[in-house]
Structures are given as structure tokens and as C-alpha cells.
Design a protein around this motif. Structure first.
Motif, PDB file in Angstrom:
ATOM      1  N   CYS A  29       0.830  -1.215   0.000  1.00  0.00           N
ATOM      2  CA  CYS A  29       0.000   0.000   0.000  1.00  0.00           C
ATOM      3  C   CYS A  29       0.859   1.258   0.000  1.00  0.00           C
ATOM      4  O   CYS A  29       0.588   2.206  -0.751  1.00  0.00           O
ATOM      5  CB  CYS A  29      -0.909   0.021   1.231  1.00  0.00           C
ATOM      6  SG  CYS A  29      -2.250  -1.167   1.193  1.00  0.00           S
ATOM      7  N   ILE A  54      -5.444   3.884   3.198  1.00  0.00           N
ATOM      8  CA  ILE A  54      -4.875   2.791   2.404  1.00  0.00           C
ATOM      9  C   ILE A  54      -5.227   1.497   3.124  1.00  0.00           C
ATOM     10  O   ILE A  54      -5.272   1.452   4.351  1.00  0.00           O
ATOM     11  CB  ILE A  54      -3.349   2.936   2.228  1.00  0.00           C
ATOM     12  CG1 ILE A  54      -2.645   3.061   3.584  1.00  0.00           C
ATOM     13  CG2 ILE A  54      -3.021   4.124   1.343  1.00  0.00           C
ATOM     14  CD1 ILE A  54      -1.131   3.052   3.502  1.00  0.00           C
ATOM     15  N   ARG A  56      -5.290  -3.098   2.674  1.00  0.00           N
ATOM     16  CA  ARG A  56      -5.091  -4.344   1.943  1.00  0.00           C
ATOM     17  C   ARG A  56      -5.110  -5.467   2.961  1.00  0.00           C
ATOM     18  O   ARG A  56      -4.450  -5.383   4.001  1.00  0.00           O
ATOM     19  CB  ARG A  56      -3.766  -4.316   1.196  1.00  0.00           C
ATOM     20  CG  ARG A  56      -3.510  -5.556   0.379  1.00  0.00           C
ATOM     21  CD  ARG A  56      -2.179  -5.429  -0.324  1.00  0.00           C
ATOM     22  NE  ARG A  56      -1.798  -6.720  -0.863  1.00  0.00           N
ATOM     23  CZ  ARG A  56      -1.351  -6.907  -2.076  1.00  0.00           C
ATOM     24  NH1 ARG A  56      -1.215  -5.878  -2.888  1.00  0.00           N
ATOM     25  NH2 ARG A  56      -1.016  -8.101  -2.483  1.00  0.00           N
TER      26      ARG A  56
END
Length: 79
Positions: A29, A54, A56
Motif C-alpha cells: 500500500c 490505504i 489491503r
């Protein structure tokens, strides 16, 4: 334009304490955001183009986009 990354020592310690998978996800990220932060993040609250999220996998962070620098200001891990 490529941005520089700034990590506060306390957040860096939290990053180092993450499990390998979470550390890798956050690294991806951050590396993507360094190249193009607006394209690789989502608004954090109101879309001001400065505070962005961000995420993930099981890790998420909040970044502050400065003139030439991205600062990780928050780190969350669900694990």
C-alpha cells in the motif's frame, strides 16, 4: 512524481511488530501510494485530497499527503 515516506518512530515500531503478511500488505500500500497517492487510496472522511486511507488484507492505514512527502499517521491491524 514520487513522494518520500515519513514514519514516526512509534508507528515504525508498530509496523515492525506486525505479522509478516500484514507487514507485506502495508508495504505494498505504501509503495503504491508513493507513486500516486490519490490513485492508490480512498478518502478519509471528507475528500480533501490530503488525508487518505490505504488498506489491503487485514491492515489499514491513514496517510497525510504533503507537498513531496507522505506521512503514515495511523495504523490498524485486524488480526
Amino acid at each position: 512524481m514520487t513522494y518520500r515516506l515519513h514514519l514516526d518512530p512509534a508507528l515504525h515500531a508498530a509496523y515492525k511488530a506486525l505479522l509478516d503478511d500484514a507487514r507485506r500488505d502495508l508495504s505494498v500500500c505504501l509503495l503504491d501510494a508513493l507513486e500516486n497517492p490519490l490513485a492508490h487510496s480512498e478518502p478519509y472522511g471528507i475528500d480533501d485530497g490530503i488525508m487518505r486511507t490505504i488498506a489491503r488484507g487485514r491492515v489499514a492505514g491513514v496517510i497525510y499527503i504533503g507537498d513531496n512527502e507522505i506521512t503514515l499517521v495511523q495504523l490498524n491491524h485486524a488480526g
